[in-house]
Design an enzyme around this catalytic site. Structure first.
Site, mmCIF file in Angstrom:
data_model
loop_
_atom_site.group_PDB
_atom_site.id
_atom_site.type_symbol
_atom_site.label_atom_id
_atom_site.label_comp_id
_atom_site.label_asym_id
_atom_site.label_seq_id
_atom_site.Cartn_x
_atom_site.Cartn_y
_atom_site.Cartn_z
ATOM 1 N N GLN A 3 -14.582 35.235 67.759
ATOM 2 C CA GLN A 3 -14.213 35.949 68.984
ATOM 3 C C GLN A 3 -13.159 37.002 68.644
ATOM 4 O O GLN A 3 -12.021 36.676 68.348
ATOM 5 C CB GLN A 3 -13.667 34.982 70.045
ATOM 6 N N TYR A 48 -3.344 30.208 78.315
ATOM 7 C CA TYR A 48 -3.571 31.059 79.494
ATOM 8 C C TYR A 48 -2.772 30.524 80.687
ATOM 9 O O TYR A 48 -3.318 29.932 81.621
ATOM 10 C CB TYR A 48 -5.062 31.170 79.808
ATOM 11 N N ASP A 74 -14.785 30.888 79.177
ATOM 12 C CA ASP A 74 -13.873 30.947 78.035
ATOM 13 C C ASP A 74 -12.434 30.905 78.541
ATOM 14 O O ASP A 74 -12.029 31.725 79.371
ATOM 15 C CB ASP A 74 -14.109 32.234 77.243
#
Length: 288
Positions: free
Chosen positions: A185, A54, A49
């Site tokens: 999520q 990020y 994931d």
């Protein structure tokens, strides 16, 4: 053997690898990132994931997705067995006091661009699972979800998910995406139980529930005493309390997935053992 569960059309490991710590601020560097992803893949993990956002603020964007691409390209194992999920709708900047921030951008035209950029960074024609990372309060939720649907319709993503979502938002997403919505999520752990309603709702709807920061996270202080009972059970089994936490979460239902993060191989390898830990009904009752 690792525990496999159905995540939409994919059969994949219930314990995935949350890539975030490998490429945001305070990471241990590119080589350690590659080594950590390779270690989890070698140990049998088949779900990674990541997210467009990020990366370290002020530096190259999408470094998480690019690291995942490189890790899979240089791994000697069966690439076709690995499911990769990513998320769009957040960016990174430094705040006025030097704190790292996550500004939201849910504008439909931007989300469509981000989705295509994610596919490029991951080196795929079609992303396995693409989430809306978080609701942008300046954009009606349904408009952001319509963009996600367009990305699925155009083949940029196979299926979709929503992250950091309420029951109301899950319903909006379902009304637009139909059976292409396969996962929610949300943050869930012994110190973040406020998403229990969405966890139960996903079970009812047949959606996967993916816990982010399943061990409580490391970026914000929390009440360590919430883990005392987990430490007691861990001592009885001779394992880390982190394994007990993950096993407890997986025991909440067959729709449960966890994506622990790690800064180095040793940490993720410990976490991946949690699906072999069997907790008794008495232990589960004690843990809540």
């Amino acid at each position: 053997m690792a525990l496999f569960r159905n995540l939409g059309p994919f059969s994949t490991t219930a314990i995935g690898h949350g890539e975030m710590p490998l490429t945001i601020e305070n990471n241990r560097g590119h080589e350690v990132g590659l080594e950590t992803l390779h270690a989890s893949l070698d140990a049998g993990c088949r779900h990674i994931d990541t997210a467009w956002a990020y990366y370290t603020p002020g530096q190259e964007e999408q470094t998480g997705e690019k690291l995942v691409r490189e890790a899979l390209a240089t791994w000697k194992g069966p690439r076709n067995e690995v499911t990769v999920a990513t998320k769009i709708g957040l960016r990174r900047v430094w705040g006025e006091n030097g704190e790292p921030l996550w500004p939201r951008d849910g504008k439909p035209e931007h989300l469509i661009e981000y989705g295509k950029q994610s596919a490029m960074a991951l080196g795929v024609d079609t992303i396995d699972l693409l989430y809306l990372h978080r609701h942008d309060p300046e954009v009606p939720y349904n408009e952001s979800i319509e963009a996600l649907k367009q990305l699925v319709d155009e083949g940029v993503a196979r299926v979709a998910g929503v992250s950091n979502a309420s029951i109301e938002q899950i319903d909006i997403a379902r009304s637009i995406l139909g059976d292409k919505l396969v996962a929610v999520q949300n943050q869930y752990s012994p110190v973040h139980l406020e998403t229990q309603d969405t966890l139960d709702y996903c079970a009812k709807l047949g959606l996967a529930f993916v816990c982010w920061s399943p061990l409580g996270g490391y970026r914000h202080p929390y009440d360590e005493s919430k883990f005392d009972s987990f430490r007691e059970v861990a001592a009885a089994h001779g394992v880390s309390y982190q394994q007990v936490v993950l096993a407890w979460e997986l025991a909440k239902g067959n729709h449960m997935f966890v994506i622990p993060g790690a800064h180095r191989p040793e940490t993720i390898l410990d976490s991946l053992k949690a699906d072999q830990l069997e907790l008794s009904p008495e232990e589960l009752a004690k843990l809540g």
